[in-house]
Scaffold this motif. Structure first.
Motif, short mmCIF file in Angstrom:
data_model
loop_
_atom_site.label_atom_id
_atom_site.label_comp_id
_atom_site.label_asym_id
_atom_site.label_seq_id
_atom_site.Cartn_x
_atom_site.Cartn_y
_atom_site.Cartn_z
N SER A 188 -24.58 -50.24 18.27
CA SER A 188 -24.60 -48.97 17.55
C SER A 188 -25.92 -48.26 17.82
O SER A 188 -26.94 -48.87 18.13
CB SER A 188 -24.41 -49.17 16.04
N LEU A 221 -13.73 -45.37 9.67
CA LEU A 221 -14.89 -46.14 9.23
C LEU A 221 -16.20 -45.45 9.57
O LEU A 221 -17.11 -45.35 8.74
CB LEU A 221 -14.85 -47.54 9.87
N LEU A 222 -16.32 -44.95 10.81
CA LEU A 222 -17.56 -44.31 11.22
C LEU A 222 -17.77 -43.00 10.44
O LEU A 222 -18.88 -42.70 9.99
CB LEU A 222 -17.56 -44.04 12.72
N GLU A 263 -11.32 -47.33 13.31
CA GLU A 263 -12.73 -47.21 13.65
C GLU A 263 -13.25 -45.80 13.39
O GLU A 263 -14.38 -45.62 12.94
CB GLU A 263 -12.97 -47.57 15.12
N ALA A 307 -21.06 -45.79 17.93
CA ALA A 307 -20.72 -47.21 17.85
C ALA A 307 -19.77 -47.53 18.98
O ALA A 307 -18.88 -46.74 19.28
CB ALA A 307 -20.08 -47.54 16.50
N PHE A 311 -21.61 -56.19 18.69
CA PHE A 311 -21.33 -54.84 18.19
C PHE A 311 -22.57 -54.00 18.46
O PHE A 311 -23.68 -54.38 18.10
CB PHE A 311 -21.01 -54.85 16.70
N ILE A 325 -15.72 -52.76 11.82
CA ILE A 325 -15.32 -52.22 13.12
C ILE A 325 -14.68 -53.32 13.96
O ILE A 325 -13.65 -53.10 14.64
CB ILE A 325 -16.53 -51.62 13.85
N LYS A 326 -15.26 -54.52 13.94
CA LYS A 326 -14.68 -55.62 14.72
C LYS A 326 -13.27 -55.95 14.23
O LYS A 326 -12.36 -56.18 15.04
CB LYS A 326 -15.56 -56.86 14.61
#
Length: 401
Positions: free
Chosen positions: A149, A26-27, A23, A46, A147, A178-179
């Motif tokens: 954000s 990714l962010l 995560e 997030a 989700f 993210i999931k």
């Protein structure tokens, strides 16, 4: 952002998600690429709920001025300060109103609407966009139904309508990645929590075929609690689970601290292994864990006694033997555990603690494998163990060693 830039960002998200990026990765990658494509992000947050014995979920934060994404685990949002933060958040309102987007210019007139806007106003940010991407009812896991954000800018004129449209288009792809990362983390947490750390890792790496087991030499630990039946019969019903949790915390933490693996919690009993590729190292680790567990139990008893709660102690058997380690069970219900005569022997050794009035009993196989010129053991005699063919000499810790 142009259509081509949006497509490129979505392509990167898909590749990173399929590659198993975390995560935080990714962010970080999402925000940096969005900024490079012209989206005026100053901060991004997030968060997603999870399945964890202690935490409800995890929040991830990116700030343009900071080199790394940070994350925070958050507790249950059903009471206390966490509940108040949740009820005063934009996402709580959005869930109740059925909305998926909330957009606010940040200034004196909006700073009091949500606590987060007040904090952002003090940080000189200019606009805030919250997005909520819901999951289908069949895709909900535990409390993980959406989700969430939030996206912030410090550009004086705030986000443009095109900026917000770009976020609305790309964030669902980002949320899906993210999931996927969160589900991988959940799977790891669940199997390690319920099967044990090593067994859980083996299952996640594909060791799930029924009947496949490895023959290993290992130190076996079997412990239970002194007078647990009497305590459970006499204590108030609401005290039993907290008692078991308190003593399990003390004992399991000591085992894990010395690289042991807990395979089963059987009521008040604990079955654990210390794999013995190096027998001397494994026996030493198990013995150190035993000493640490005894100290932890003594400290726990002092605290519980001061609170007027029932206290107990630990009986422990330690043994060294060969076992089969793997998947055992039916086609519908498997267990990843150890089986073999040595498992029966260690449970019988632990049961003998009551008869000989010793908190710890150690098999001769364990004692012989302990690497020391002066092993810290003393014999308590030879005993016939129920279900075991030959009498065995048992040892306990030498109080003078």
């Amino acid at each position: 952002m142009t259509d081509a830039e949006i497509a490129a960002l979505c392509g990167w998200i898909a590749e990173a998600g399929l590659a198993g990026a975390s995560e935080t990765t990714l962010l970080q990658g999402f925000c940096e690429r969005a900024v490079a494509s012209g989206l005026p992000l100053a901060r991004g947050v997030a968060f997603i709920d999870t399945l964890h014995p202690l935490y409800e979920g995890r929040t991830f934060r990116w700030e343009r001025e900071k080199p790394d994404v940070t994350f925070t685990d958050y507790g249950r949002s059903t009471d206390g300060e966490a509940a108040e933060r949740w009820r005063t958040s934009p996402w709580f309102r959005m869930l109740n109103d059925g909305e998926s987007l909330l957009r606010r210019r940040i200034g004196p007139e909006t700073a009091s609407e949500f606590p987060i806007l007040h904090d952002l106003y003090e940080a000189s940010l200019t606009e805030y966009v919250a997005l909520l991407n819901r999951f289908d009812a069949d895709a909900v896991i535990g409390e993980m139904d959406s989700f969430y954000s939030g996206w912030m800018t410090d550009r004086p004129e705030g986000f443009s309508d095109a900026d917000v449209e770009a976020l609305v288009r790309v964030v669902p792809h980002f949320g899906l990645a993210i999931k996927a990362a969160a589900l991988g983390r959940i799977a790891e947490t669940l199997v390690e929590t319920y099967l044990g750390r090593d067994a859980g890792r083996r299952v996640l790496h594909g060791r799930i075929e029924r009947g496949v087991a490895e023959r290993i030499k290992t130190v076996l630990w079997f412990s239970d609690l002194r007078d647990y039946t009497r305590i459970s019969d006499n204590a108030e019903a609401g005290q039993i689970i907290p008692l078991l949790n308190d003593y399990a915390d003390a004992i399991v933490s000591a085992i894990h601290a010395r690289s042991g693996d807990v395979l089963k919690l059987i009521g008040d009993g604990v079955l654990a292994i210390f794999p013995a590729q190096d027998r001397a190292r494994a026996t030493a680790a198990a013995l150190e864990a035993a000493k640490q567990a005894r100290l932890a139990v003594a400290e726990l008893n002092e605290r519980r006694g001061a609170e007027g709660l029932p206290t107990t102690d630990m009986y422990l058997g330690l043994h060294l033997g060969v076992v089969f380690y793997g998947n055992i069970g039916s086609k519908d219900r498997l267990d990843f555990t150890v089986v073999g005569p040595a498992v029966n022997e260690v449970s019988r050794i632990a049961a003998m603690c009551r008869s000989v009035d010793q908190p710890i009993l150690i098999s001769s196989a364990f004692a012989k494998s302990f690497s020391s010129d002066r092993p810290p053991f003393v014999s308590v005699g030879r005993y016939a163990l129920r279900g075991v063919g030959k009498p065995q000499e048992l040892f306990t810790l030498d109080p003078y060693a």
